[in-house]
Motif scaffolding. Structure first.
Motif, PDB file in Angstrom:
ATOM      1  N   THR A   1       1.038  -1.206   0.041  1.00 24.97           N
ATOM      2  CA  THR A   1      -0.041   0.092  -0.144  1.00 24.97           C
ATOM      3  C   THR A   1       0.843   1.316  -0.112  1.00 24.97           C
ATOM      4  O   THR A   1       0.688   2.147  -0.769  1.00 24.97           O
TER       5      THR A   1
ATOM      6  N   VAL B   1      -4.346   3.221  -7.535  1.00 24.92           N
ATOM      7  CA  VAL B   1      -3.611   2.802  -6.581  1.00 24.92           C
ATOM      8  C   VAL B   1      -3.773   1.001  -6.476  1.00 24.92           C
ATOM      9  O   VAL B   1      -2.833   0.363  -6.413  1.00 24.92           O
ATOM     10  N   LEU B   2      -4.838   0.506  -6.550  1.00 22.61           N
ATOM     11  CA  LEU B   2      -5.093  -0.820  -6.536  1.00 22.61           C
ATOM     12  C   LEU B   2      -4.453  -1.564  -7.687  1.00 22.61           C
ATOM     13  O   LEU B   2      -3.865  -2.713  -7.322  1.00 22.61           O
TER      14      LEU B   2
ATOM     15  N   LEU C   1     -14.106  -3.288  -3.538  1.00 26.86           N
ATOM     16  CA  LEU C   1     -14.144  -2.072  -2.549  1.00 26.86           C
ATOM     17  C   LEU C   1     -15.080  -1.115  -3.027  1.00 26.86           C
ATOM     18  O   LEU C   1     -15.076  -0.887  -4.333  1.00 26.86           O
TER      19      LEU C   1
ATOM     20  N   THR D   1      -7.349   0.366   1.197  1.00 24.66           N
ATOM     21  CA  THR D   1      -6.446  -0.446   0.022  1.00 24.66           C
ATOM     22  C   THR D   1      -5.650  -1.356   1.177  1.00 24.66           C
ATOM     23  O   THR D   1      -5.937  -2.679   0.828  1.00 24.66           O
ATOM     24  N   GLN D   2      -5.202  -1.013   2.322  1.00 21.97           N
ATOM     25  CA  GLN D   2      -4.510  -1.734   3.163  1.00 21.97           C
ATOM     26  C   GLN D   2      -5.550  -2.894   3.778  1.00 21.97           C
ATOM     27  O   GLN D   2      -5.081  -4.099   3.883  1.00 21.97           O
TER      28      GLN D   2
ATOM     29  N   CYS E   1      -2.352  -5.221  -7.494  1.00 21.85           N
ATOM     30  CA  CYS E   1      -3.065  -6.532  -7.755  1.00 21.85           C
ATOM     31  C   CYS E   1      -2.937  -6.795  -9.310  1.00 21.85           C
ATOM     32  O   CYS E   1      -2.434  -5.987 -10.107  1.00 21.85           O
TER      33      CYS E   1
ATOM     34  N   GLU F   1     -13.732  -2.556  -7.847  1.00 23.66           N
ATOM     35  CA  GLU F   1     -14.102  -1.327  -7.318  1.00 23.66           C
ATOM     36  C   GLU F   1     -15.401  -0.790  -7.787  1.00 23.66           C
ATOM     37  O   GLU F   1     -15.750  -0.684  -8.930  1.00 23.66           O
TER      38      GLU F   1
ATOM     39  N   VAL G   1      -7.947   6.532   1.212  1.00 21.32           N
ATOM     40  CA  VAL G   1      -7.687   5.571   0.274  1.00 21.32           C
ATOM     41  C   VAL G   1      -6.576   4.280   0.615  1.00 21.32           C
ATOM     42  O   VAL G   1      -6.662   3.485   0.271  1.00 21.32           O
TER      43      VAL G   1
ATOM     44  N   GLN H   1      -8.318   5.831  -6.650  1.00 19.60           N
ATOM     45  CA  GLN H   1      -8.514   4.607  -5.962  1.00 19.60           C
ATOM     46  C   GLN H   1      -8.027   3.319  -6.917  1.00 19.60           C
ATOM     47  O   GLN H   1      -7.231   2.356  -6.593  1.00 19.60           O
TER      48      GLN H   1
ATOM     49  N   THR I   1     -16.357   2.569  -2.823  1.00 17.04           N
ATOM     50  CA  THR I   1     -15.908   3.893  -2.513  1.00 17.04           C
ATOM     51  C   THR I   1     -17.070   4.929  -2.546  1.00 17.04           C
ATOM     52  O   THR I   1     -16.966   6.197  -2.745  1.00 17.04           O
TER      53      THR I   1
END
Ligand code: SAH
Length: 217
Positions: free
Chosen positions: A29, A98-99, A152, A74-75, A103, A87, A70, A95, A154
């Protein structure tokens, strides 16, 4: 080696001052938060505020979450690298970006066309090719691509949408803000050996999750 840009310096400061002191410790993360250029996901006029400790407007009445939130979400997915993650609520695309760094593949759904068009441009510009996106009501999930190792959401809903629980792999983790339209509990749902456990990890304030299994407007 070229010297760091002001963006790089602001981003490193964001990690050191906003994330680590508040308990973000997952290496993947932190690496992703250090890598993804958050300033590209907001309007040029707001780029200088992109690394601040707050959410920002992204148009159409929506917001990009505060960096800490965020990172926390994620963590909570505890990604190792092989996962396929869904997502709901692409928004700016930050977001999802970042993911995508931690992955295998990200599937992201947004209900507002103008936001998705803009997010896709940024994904292309950054060559983040493992993000797949579409316009739809994300509360129904993405049945054709299920199951997902992580999900996830959001945007905040009144309850955890049933289709998302069904589309979560076993083992799998789902993170979603649940509550009324002003305050929500950030809930982590874990599916393990057919059992489901839910716990609250933080109190948050998100924009509304609007759809069949969310708010009606
Ligand atoms: N993850 C985003 C946060 C955007 S705010 C980012 O990093 O910028 C939440 C987003 O959820 C908004 O763009 C909103 O339009 C979207 N949204 C709300 N309900 C939705 C639904 N049912 N399906 C898909 N997207 C939804």
């Amino acid at each position: 080696m070229s010297s760091p840009s002001p963006w790089d310096i602001n981003r490193e400061r964001m990690v050191e001052e906003q994330l680590i002191p508040r308990g973000i410790h997952d290496e993947a993360t932190l690496r992703a938060m250090r890598t993804v250029p958050r300033h590209l996901f907001v309007d040029d006029a707001m780029a200088s505020a992109a690394y601040g400790d707050h959410p920002l407007p992204i148009g159409s009445g929506q917001t990009i979450s505060q960096p800490y939130i965020v990172a926390l979400m994620t963590q909570a997915l505890a990604l190792k690298g092989h996962e396929r993650v869904l997502e709901i609520g692409t928004g700016s695309g930050y977001q999802a970006a970042v993911l995508s760094r931690i992955c295998r593949k990200v599937y992201t759904i947004e209900r507002i066309d103008a936001l998705l068009v803009r997010a896709r441009k940024v994904f292309d510009r950054l060559h983040y090719h493992n993000i797949i996106s579409r316009i739809d009501d994300g509360t129904a999930g993405w049945p054709d691509e299920a199951p997902f190792d992580g999900i996830l959401v959001t945007a905040g809903g009144p309850k955890i949408p049933e289709p998302l629980i069904e589309q979560l792999a076993d083992p799998g983790r789902l993170v979603i803000p649940v509550g009324d339209q002003f305050l929500q509990e950030l809930q982590l749902l874990e599916k393990t050996k057919g059992e489901i456990k839910v716990r609250t990890i933080e109190y948050v304030r998100f924009v509304n999750l609007i759809g069949t299994h969310g708010w009606s407007a």
